[in-house]
Design an enzyme around this catalytic site. Structure first.
Site, short mmCIF file in Angstrom:
data_model
loop_
_atom_site.label_atom_id
_atom_site.label_comp_id
_atom_site.label_asym_id
_atom_site.label_seq_id
_atom_site.Cartn_x
_atom_site.Cartn_y
_atom_site.Cartn_z
N ASP A 270 46.33 41.57 44.38
CA ASP A 270 45.10 41.46 45.18
C ASP A 270 43.88 42.09 44.51
O ASP A 270 42.94 42.49 45.19
CB ASP A 270 45.33 42.02 46.59
CG ASP A 270 45.61 43.52 46.57
OD1 ASP A 270 45.94 44.05 45.50
OD2 ASP A 270 45.49 44.16 47.64
N GLU A 271 43.91 42.21 43.20
CA GLU A 271 42.74 42.76 42.49
C GLU A 271 42.48 41.97 41.21
O GLU A 271 43.42 41.67 40.47
CB GLU A 271 42.99 44.22 42.07
CG GLU A 271 43.00 45.21 43.21
CD GLU A 271 43.53 46.56 42.75
OE1 GLU A 271 42.77 47.53 42.81
OE2 GLU A 271 44.69 46.62 42.30
#
Lengths: 396, 375
Positions: free
Chosen positions: A96-97
């Site tokens: 998620d980055e």
């Protein structure tokens, strides 16, 4: 992304929105761990990596949701596609980055802030998800800016903001400063970015050694020379799956059961991405935390889970310690070729490929491992996909 | 036991048997070479329980007898002996004294009676072939067999003796992706063998026959063993049990496009293309068009190659298919004929290579389904 797993679950199920939820590898057994929780749950004191048992004690109305890794990976890959509309330099940092280098493209879109706004809007519209975006002139500060405002933040750090605007930020917020390092820095009286900024370089080098000390000094000056390396399109080097047993065992047949299931998973993934490999690697972990691993190179490139299993089983035959208590099993395939299918002389082998394709199509449509080998029914892994129970989703 | 032998004879004998000696067997005794000195000469034997070889070398026996000598040490010693007469003498406590010129080496031997006897086939079919022809038949087929432990029956070469079409002896090998078949008509050969010979044993036979291609080789096959006798060398091997795939079914009846091309020119072109293809899974594309055969290979990080050969085309003028270049060069390397006929069909149909003007040899290779082809 903000509270990513939990947010994806809330986005896909309106009944979960606005409620304290936690995502884990099950729906509430004693061993289940909270892998991620929603902001509502965080507000009630739930923390990641708590056991479901403890979490329920703090927050009895907590809703435990069984995680669905495939869904998160899929959502991530779709979001990355949005990023790639703005630049080809996208570095996937975790599920998620991401880092985006928009140096060469920002003018076209009206500046970095404009790009960030557009991305946030698109993610919100399409996925009902929020994210925090940090903008800066290097990766260290961009990540820091992203951390500072959550959820749904957008923050910019400019060169002139250093050190004044950042001076009160705790060092633990900096990417690369973990709990241990935070403690050691604390012993030197370095608790904030401002402290680190003022701390003499020689003393850092003396305490942490050349590499780490120099790194910390640069960090304190807000310097970071690392590039955004587009790893998004990189070809896979190997594919594997592993499983940590719920309970250590000395039963080799049980281990073989896991191995078969893991091999089938590897085969499935290889076929999905059109890879084949001819080196099979088996790794075993034991109760005493020792590891054992061995690989074998074979003539043919494989993508059939059962063939992979047969090789892995042969490697297992070379493991001689009969008193070992297994705690971990992993199998992977490497030396991959992409999009290559050497046709066999014999109809029998071509037929096998067709059967696998048909099974894959059924599983694509009705859910992972709707069709699976009978031998797998005996193992704990039966019915499981990745870390979760398949029967909780993919229901037609 | 005591005998005198020249270094040359000893070395050639040891080199024939030592290759099959297994030093990692669960039965350590098979790591030895058996020496048997008799009036007729010196017999050396090795046996790895799959394959056994014995050879008789000229030697002057002073005292009959036998002993086992560790193969590894013996092999190294024999290679380094001076070019002279050497005396081997079995002394007390199993010590073998090797005496050359004024020097000597003592090696600890073992009693011979524990050594597993080489089986001699009692009931079986026997026939003889010219050593040169048999060597050629092995060479034409053996490389196509499989090394994969999973494909047990394909780890050998099928030997069929019996009438079929115009031949009465055939050898066939395949690894599942390519198949080589060599057939021959030999006068006076009687029907009756259908056996799978382990490639490992045949490799030794090939080596022995190539070292001395004169004369005849006598082959005896039973249901579970096969032996080869060539002059002073005797080799016996277990057979591979199992059903060899029906090769006749996979041999295409006809081909749409046939090109005739110079064997060496095609081999050189393929070997050059292989340099590039090595970086992209060995894939090369063959393209026939307008009297030309093109060999194409591309590797994203390396470069690309386009080899063009002028050819005579028969049948359909256009064809293309992708192959593993190694499978093509393997066959071209063993074909002696000046020209080969390369035959292609639809993109996913097998390719075929045969020598123009004989011998009766056919090589089938399956193509690769590439993304481009699939699209």
């Amino acid at each position: 992304m903000n509270a990513y797993f939990a947010s994806v679950e809330q986005a896909s199920n309106p009944f979960l929105r606005g409620k304290p939820i936690a995502v884990g590898g099950g729906t509430g057994g004693k061993r289940t761990i909270v892998a991620a929780c929603s902001y509502e749950a965080k507000a009630r004191g739930i923390k990641n990596a708590m056991t479901a048992w403890d979490a329920r004690k703090i927050c009895p109305d907590l809703i435990m949701v069984s995680g669905n890794m495939d869904k998160y990976i899929y959502t991530s890959s779709e979001i990355i596609k949005i990023f790639r509309e703005y630049t080809d330099r996208v570095e996937v940092f975790s599920i998620d980055e991401c880092f985006l280098d928009v140096t060469d493209t920002e003018e076209r879109f009206g500046g970095a802030v404009q790009i960030a706004r557009q991305i946030k809007q698109k993610i919100r519209e399409r996925f009902h998800l929020t994210c925090s975006i940090g903008i800066s002139f290097n990766k260290l500060l961009a990540k820091l800016a992203g951390e500072l405002k959550k959820p749904d933040g957008l923050m910019t750090i400019r060169p002139e903001d250093i050190p004044e605007k950042l001076k009160d930020i705790e060092v633990s917020k900096l990417c690369g400063v973990g709990r241990k390092l935070e403690k050691y820095l604390g012993e030197l009286g370095v608790k904030t970015f401002g402290d680190l900024n003022r701390y003499p370089r020689e003393k850092l080098v003396k305490r942490f050694g050349m590499a780490c000390g120099e790194g910390l000094y640069c960090m304190g000056q807000g310097k970071d020379n690392s590039q955004v390396s587009s790893n998004y399109d990189e070809e896979a080097k190997s594919m594997g799956h592993s499983y940590t047993l719920p309970k250590a065992t000395d039963d080799i047949d049980e281990v073989k059961g896991y191995l078969l299931r893991l091999s089938e998973q590897v085969g499935r993934r290889l076929r999905r991405d059109h890879y084949k490999g001819n080196v099979v690697h088996l790794s075993l972990g034991f109760e005493d935390f020792n590891f054992w691993g061995k690989q074998k190179k074979i003539e043919d490139h494989l993508d059939d889970g059962y063939e992979i299993y047969k090789i892995a089983e042969r490697i297992l035959g070379a493991f001689r310690d009969r008193r070992a208590r297994f705690r971990f099993v992993g199998v992977s395939v490497s030396n991959l070729t992409h999009n290559l299918d050497q046709i066999s002389l014999f109809e029998k082998n071509e037929r096998k490929k067709k059967i696998l394709k048909a099974v894959d199509e059924i599983n694509d449509r009705y859910g992972e491992f709707v069709i699976e080998r009978l031998a797998i029914l005996d193992t704990v892994l039966h019915g499981k996909v990745g870390m979760v129970d398949s029967r909780t989703y993919n229901v037609i | 036991m005591e005998f005198v032998c020249s270094k040359k004879d000893l070395q050639s004998g040891v080199s024939i048997v030592e290759r099959i000696v297994s030093t990692r067997s669960t039965l350590p005794i098979v790591g030895n070479i058996l020496f048997e000195a008799a009036r007729s000469g010196l017999k050396l034997s090795a046996n790895n329980l799959e394959v056994g070889i014995e050879v008789v070398v000229p030697a002057k026996t002073i005292k009959e007898g036998s002993t086992l000598i560790p193969a590894k040490t013996l092999g190294e010693v024999v290679n380094k002996l001076p070019d002279s007469e050497t005396t081997f003498k079995l002394k007390e406590k199993g010590v073998v004294n090797i005496n050359y010129k004024k020097s000597n080496i003592n090696i600890h031997g073992l009693p011979a009676d524990e050594f597993p006897q080489l089986p001699h086939i009692k009931e079986g079919k026997t026939f003889s072939l010219e050593a040169k022809l048999f060597a050629e038949m092995i060479e034409h087929t053996i490389f196509a067999s499989s090394n994969s432990e999973d494909k047990h029956v394909l780890n050998g070469v099928l030997l069929e003796v019996g009438k079929q079409d115009s031949s009465n002896i055939r050898m066939v090998a395949t690894d599942g992706y390519r198949l080589a078949k060599r057939a021959e008509k030999v006068a006076g050969l009687e029907a009756g063998a259908n056996v799978i010979i382990p490639a490992r044993a045949l490799n030794e036979v090939l080596r022995i026959l190539q070292a001395d291609p004169e004369g005849q080789v006598k082959i005896t096959a039973s249901s579970d063993r096969i032996s080869f006798k060539h002059k002073e060398v005797y080799l016996v091997s277990r057979l591979i049990q199992g059903q060899f795939p029906d090769y006749k079914q996979v041999i295409p009846k006809s081909s749409e496009t046939r090109v005739s091309v110079d064997t060496q020119a095609l081999l050189s072109a393929a070997e050059r293309a292989a340099i590039i293809a090595a970086q992209s899974a060995n894939i090369i594309k063959l393209e026939v068009r307008a009297g030309q055969l093109k060999l194409l290979a591309t590797a994203p990080d390396v470069g690309n190659v386009e080899e063009v050969l002028e050819v005579e085309t028969k049948g359909k003028e256009k064809a293309q298919a992708a192959f593993n270049v190694r499978l093509l060069t393997d066959a071209l390397k063993v074909i002696e004929a000046e020209k080969v006929s390369l035959e292609l069909g639809e993109t996913l149909n097998p390719g075929l290579i045969r020598p123009v003007g004989g011998p009766d040899y056919i090589y089938i290779v399956m193509p690769i389904r590439t993304q481009e082809v699939a699209a």
